[in-house]
Write a protein that holds these residues in place. Sequence first.
Motif, mmCIF file in Angstrom:
data_model
loop_
_atom_site.group_PDB
_atom_site.id
_atom_site.type_symbol
_atom_site.label_atom_id
_atom_site.label_comp_id
_atom_site.label_asym_id
_atom_site.label_seq_id
_atom_site.Cartn_x
_atom_site.Cartn_y
_atom_site.Cartn_z
ATOM 1 N N MET A 1 0.812 -1.102 -0.110
ATOM 2 C CA MET A 1 -0.029 -0.058 -0.061
ATOM 3 C C MET A 1 0.791 1.349 -0.015
ATOM 4 O O MET A 1 1.860 1.172 0.505
ATOM 5 C CB MET A 1 -0.906 -0.024 1.111
ATOM 6 N N ARG A 2 0.451 2.306 -0.671
ATOM 7 C CA ARG A 2 1.185 3.515 -0.791
ATOM 8 C C ARG A 2 0.285 4.684 -0.539
ATOM 9 O O ARG A 2 -0.789 4.883 -1.092
ATOM 10 C CB ARG A 2 1.844 3.723 -2.297
ATOM 11 N N ILE A 3 0.903 5.479 0.291
ATOM 12 C CA ILE A 3 0.262 7.010 0.693
ATOM 13 C C ILE A 3 1.468 7.777 0.476
ATOM 14 O O ILE A 3 2.349 7.849 1.397
ATOM 15 C CB ILE A 3 -0.427 7.009 1.827
ATOM 16 N N VAL A 4 1.380 8.819 -0.708
ATOM 17 C CA VAL A 4 2.322 9.701 -1.043
ATOM 18 C C VAL A 4 1.939 11.123 -1.124
ATOM 19 O O VAL A 4 0.845 11.504 -1.911
ATOM 20 C CB VAL A 4 3.195 9.176 -2.193
ATOM 21 N N ALA A 5 2.577 12.224 -0.407
ATOM 22 C CA ALA A 5 2.284 13.604 -0.830
ATOM 23 C C ALA A 5 3.682 14.097 -1.114
ATOM 24 O O ALA A 5 4.554 14.369 -0.254
ATOM 25 C CB ALA A 5 1.994 14.291 0.467
ATOM 26 N N LEU A 6 3.806 14.059 -2.529
ATOM 27 C CA LEU A 6 5.218 14.225 -3.115
ATOM 28 C C LEU A 6 5.976 15.654 -2.572
ATOM 29 O O LEU A 6 7.086 15.359 -2.318
ATOM 30 C CB LEU A 6 5.116 14.410 -4.616
ATOM 31 N N ARG A 7 5.150 16.786 -2.526
ATOM 32 C CA ARG A 7 5.875 17.984 -2.147
ATOM 33 C C ARG A 7 4.880 18.711 -0.890
ATOM 34 O O ARG A 7 5.566 19.499 -0.163
ATOM 35 C CB ARG A 7 5.705 18.962 -3.355
ATOM 36 N N GLY A 8 3.959 17.870 -0.364
ATOM 37 C CA GLY A 8 3.163 18.519 0.803
ATOM 38 C C GLY A 8 3.488 17.514 2.065
ATOM 39 O O GLY A 8 4.498 16.584 2.128
ATOM 40 N N ASN A 9 2.467 18.021 3.020
ATOM 41 C CA ASN A 9 2.528 17.166 4.335
ATOM 42 C C ASN A 9 1.371 16.232 4.198
ATOM 43 O O ASN A 9 0.527 16.234 3.533
ATOM 44 C CB ASN A 9 2.127 18.236 5.358
ATOM 45 N N ILE A 10 1.623 15.194 5.155
ATOM 46 C CA ILE A 10 0.535 14.340 5.652
ATOM 47 C C ILE A 10 0.111 14.568 7.039
ATOM 48 O O ILE A 10 0.956 14.090 7.924
ATOM 49 C CB ILE A 10 1.000 12.861 5.450
#
Length: 268
Positions: A1-10
């Motif tokens: 599973m992947r959760i990605v915020a390339l340039r932002g925050n989570i």
Amino acid sequence: MRIVALRGNITGNPDASSLVLPKRATIQAGGDIVDLGIVGQHLAENDITRIAAGGDIVFNANRRGDGSLATNTLGIELGGPGRLEVIAGGDVDLGSSQGIVTRGNFNNPFLADSGAGILVQAGAAQADYAGFLAWLEQPAQAEVRTLAGHAILGSDAARESFLAQPDSVQKLRDAFFAILRGVGRAAATSGSQEYDAGYAAIAVLFPEQNGPYDGDIRMFFSQVKTEQGGGIDLLAPGGMANAGLAAGGEAGKSASQLGIITARGGSV
């Protein structure tokens, strides 16, 4: 599973339930990861869950209405075998959270009873393991290789093959720690205060051009713990690792909920 915020925050919700993941996962943010509670599990020995931020990974310390400290009920918890990696370019600050814990099969009895190992790395989003291996293989590093327990591979092809193996990074990390331990013990025994080989190993694994390295591991009212086996590796090449307080104080935590613990085997 992947959760990605390339340039932002989570960002999670400190008043909500944790994110529940049934298998290995990659959670990555170019910025910060804040108050993101995670309960995951692994199914296989080679599973790796990686939580990585270019900035900080933070669990905020909650305050009650009267201003006293309250426990943050969130944390990072993983069942099953394998490895859990928490890596930040800045700080890893666990605040008053439940911390980073691997539980083996305590949550799910159908999993193996061996727990995952933990890596916490702050102030260095990436380490140069290929460069470290090339340095370790140099003829001049014979003494360091002995400390590391490393058998020379001898060719570019052999090194590439080694680095392609799924456990190569862990083996090199173990070699790095063995060098630091060996240099420290030799200096303590001889009284020479000669730590140059250790500093050289650090400089190669975390080269200056990849810096600056500036980040701490903080767990003032929290913990990093493996409950059913698994070691704990802590890396903060430009900062410190603060293991927290011996008593929970106003957070109301017991000693078993604080500090750095391998409860059933595993090195720190």
